[in-house]
Design a protein around this motif. Structure first.
Motif, PDB file in Angstrom:
ATOM      1  N   HIS A  33      -0.264  -0.666  -2.085  1.00 36.05           N
ATOM      2  CA  HIS A  33      -1.580  -0.015  -2.150  1.00 36.05           C
ATOM      3  C   HIS A  33      -2.659  -0.983  -1.665  1.00 36.05           C
ATOM      4  O   HIS A  33      -2.809  -2.087  -2.191  1.00 36.05           O
ATOM      5  CB  HIS A  33      -1.831   0.405  -3.598  1.00 36.05           C
ATOM      6  CG  HIS A  33      -3.035   1.254  -3.811  1.00 36.05           C
ATOM      7  ND1 HIS A  33      -3.046   2.614  -3.596  1.00 36.05           N
ATOM      8  CD2 HIS A  33      -4.287   0.953  -4.239  1.00 36.05           C
ATOM      9  CE1 HIS A  33      -4.237   3.108  -3.894  1.00 36.05           C
ATOM     10  NE2 HIS A  33      -5.029   2.113  -4.276  1.00 36.05           N
ATOM     11  N   ASP A  35      -6.628  -1.406  -0.998  1.00 38.39           N
ATOM     12  CA  ASP A  35      -7.942  -0.858  -1.369  1.00 38.39           C
ATOM     13  C   ASP A  35      -9.021  -1.311  -0.390  1.00 38.39           C
ATOM     14  O   ASP A  35      -9.336  -2.500  -0.315  1.00 38.39           O
ATOM     15  CB  ASP A  35      -8.328  -1.331  -2.774  1.00 38.39           C
ATOM     16  CG  ASP A  35      -7.574  -0.582  -3.862  1.00 38.39           C
ATOM     17  OD1 ASP A  35      -7.580   0.664  -3.840  1.00 38.39           O
ATOM     18  OD2 ASP A  35      -6.987  -1.252  -4.725  1.00 38.39           O
ATOM     19  N   HIS A  67      -6.125   3.176   0.570  1.00 36.72           N
ATOM     20  CA  HIS A  67      -7.115   3.928  -0.224  1.00 36.72           C
ATOM     21  C   HIS A  67      -8.503   3.508   0.244  1.00 36.72           C
ATOM     22  O   HIS A  67      -8.932   2.385  -0.017  1.00 36.72           O
ATOM     23  CB  HIS A  67      -6.879   3.585  -1.700  1.00 36.72           C
ATOM     24  CG  HIS A  67      -7.870   4.150  -2.657  1.00 36.72           C
ATOM     25  ND1 HIS A  67      -8.013   3.672  -3.944  1.00 36.72           N
ATOM     26  CD2 HIS A  67      -8.779   5.168  -2.538  1.00 36.72           C
ATOM     27  CE1 HIS A  67      -8.955   4.353  -4.570  1.00 36.72           C
ATOM     28  NE2 HIS A  67      -9.443   5.266  -3.740  1.00 36.72           N
ATOM     29  N   MET A  69     -12.272   3.554   0.008  1.00 32.99           N
ATOM     30  CA  MET A  69     -13.460   3.865  -0.808  1.00 32.99           C
ATOM     31  C   MET A  69     -14.669   3.555   0.070  1.00 32.99           C
ATOM     32  O   MET A  69     -15.306   2.507  -0.046  1.00 32.99           O
ATOM     33  CB  MET A  69     -13.440   3.000  -2.077  1.00 32.99           C
ATOM     34  CG  MET A  69     -12.388   3.454  -3.074  1.00 32.99           C
ATOM     35  SD  MET A  69     -11.927   2.163  -4.244  1.00 32.99           S
ATOM     36  CE  MET A  69     -10.622   1.379  -3.325  1.00 32.99           C
ATOM     37  N   ASP A 179      -4.518   6.008 -10.228  1.00 30.14           N
ATOM     38  CA  ASP A 179      -4.968   4.650  -9.884  1.00 30.14           C
ATOM     39  C   ASP A 179      -6.044   4.181 -10.864  1.00 30.14           C
ATOM     40  O   ASP A 179      -7.114   4.788 -10.944  1.00 30.14           O
ATOM     41  CB  ASP A 179      -5.536   4.710  -8.450  1.00 30.14           C
ATOM     42  CG  ASP A 179      -5.978   3.372  -7.894  1.00 30.14           C
ATOM     43  OD1 ASP A 179      -5.759   2.342  -8.554  1.00 30.14           O
ATOM     44  OD2 ASP A 179      -6.530   3.379  -6.778  1.00 30.14           O
TER      45      ASP A 179
HETATM   46 ZN    ZN Z   1      -6.940   2.092  -5.168  1.00 25.67          ZN
END
Ligand code: ZN
Ligand code: DX5
Length: 220
Positions: A33, A35, A67, A69, A179
């Protein structure tokens, strides 16, 4: 179906990041994962850029679970897909309207990646309603996005249950990922509620017994 664990490299040793990724893989992780934070959608910025993804995505055999953001997923989503992300998950809240959500999903798919859509803890689950048929994965944030090491928000399990029921009602095979604040206890609650993929950062990286911890999650 067995549980997928996606270790979050936000909690990994930044000066030996590939070593930590390979350690996670050796311990049984099938996903990794990554981020991405832009300092606008969330206050922090991470060093996980498209260049980072293209440098490391083929150095291991795990699914590159990215992921984002970020405030502008329509632009950045396809860039991460082209850089080697296997799944790009963006935030519903970053889009102005459903048209932008559909356009982002389409752009990420056309750039060659699977698509995930994520909701923050305060966003009603019903906001996902239009998008179930279009995505591969739904990411339920169980903390406010932006940093690791926060406590799990208990209400997340009911949200997972509601999403799972909707997926079953529509006869889809969309994965549910969760998450934030995941450990053996909270992970078990999420799996019981219907989660398929557990993201875990601070519970895994930096611990001598990472292998035992990862195996404990995998066996939930
Ligand atoms: Zn995340
Ligand atoms: C938070 C990130 C998470 C974070 C989870 O915004 O999306 O992936 O790394 O960290 P832990 O597992 O420590 O809560």
């Amino acid at each position: 179906m067995s549980i997928i664990v996606s270790p979050s490299i936000l909690a990994a040793n930044k000066s030996a990041i590939l070593d930590d990724m390979l350690l996670a893989e050796k311990c049984g992780a099938k996903y990794i994962h990554i981020d991405v934070m832009d300092g606008v959608f969330v206050p922090n910025v991470t060093e996980f850029t498209p260049d980072f993804v293209s440098k490391y995505h083929a150095s291991h055999g795990m699914v590159n679970d990215v992921h984002i953001m970020v405030e502008d997923p329509l632009v950045l989503g396809p860039i991460f897909a082209k850089a080697g992300a296997d799944i790009v998950t963006f935030h519903l809240e970053a889009c102005e309207d459903p048209e932008e959500v559909f356009a982002t999903i389409k752009a990420i798919k056309e750039a060659g990646a699977k698509v995930g859509i994520s909701i923050k803890p305060g966003t009603p689950v019903e906001a996902l309603s239009l998008f179930y048929e279009e995505v591969d994965l739904i990411l339920v944030m169980s903390v406010e996005p932006g940093k690791g090491g926060q406590p799990f928000i208990e209400a997340s399990t009911d949200r997972i249950k509601t999403i799972k029921e909707e997926i079953e009602k529509r006869k889809l095979s969309v994965l549910i990922e969760v998450d934030g604040g995941i450990n053996q206890n909270t992970g078990a609650l999420c799996v019981n509620a219907g989660a398929d993929v557990l993201v875990a950062g601070s519970y895994l990286f930096g611990h001598e017994d990472i292998k035992d911890r990862l195996e404990a999650l995998l066996s939930l």
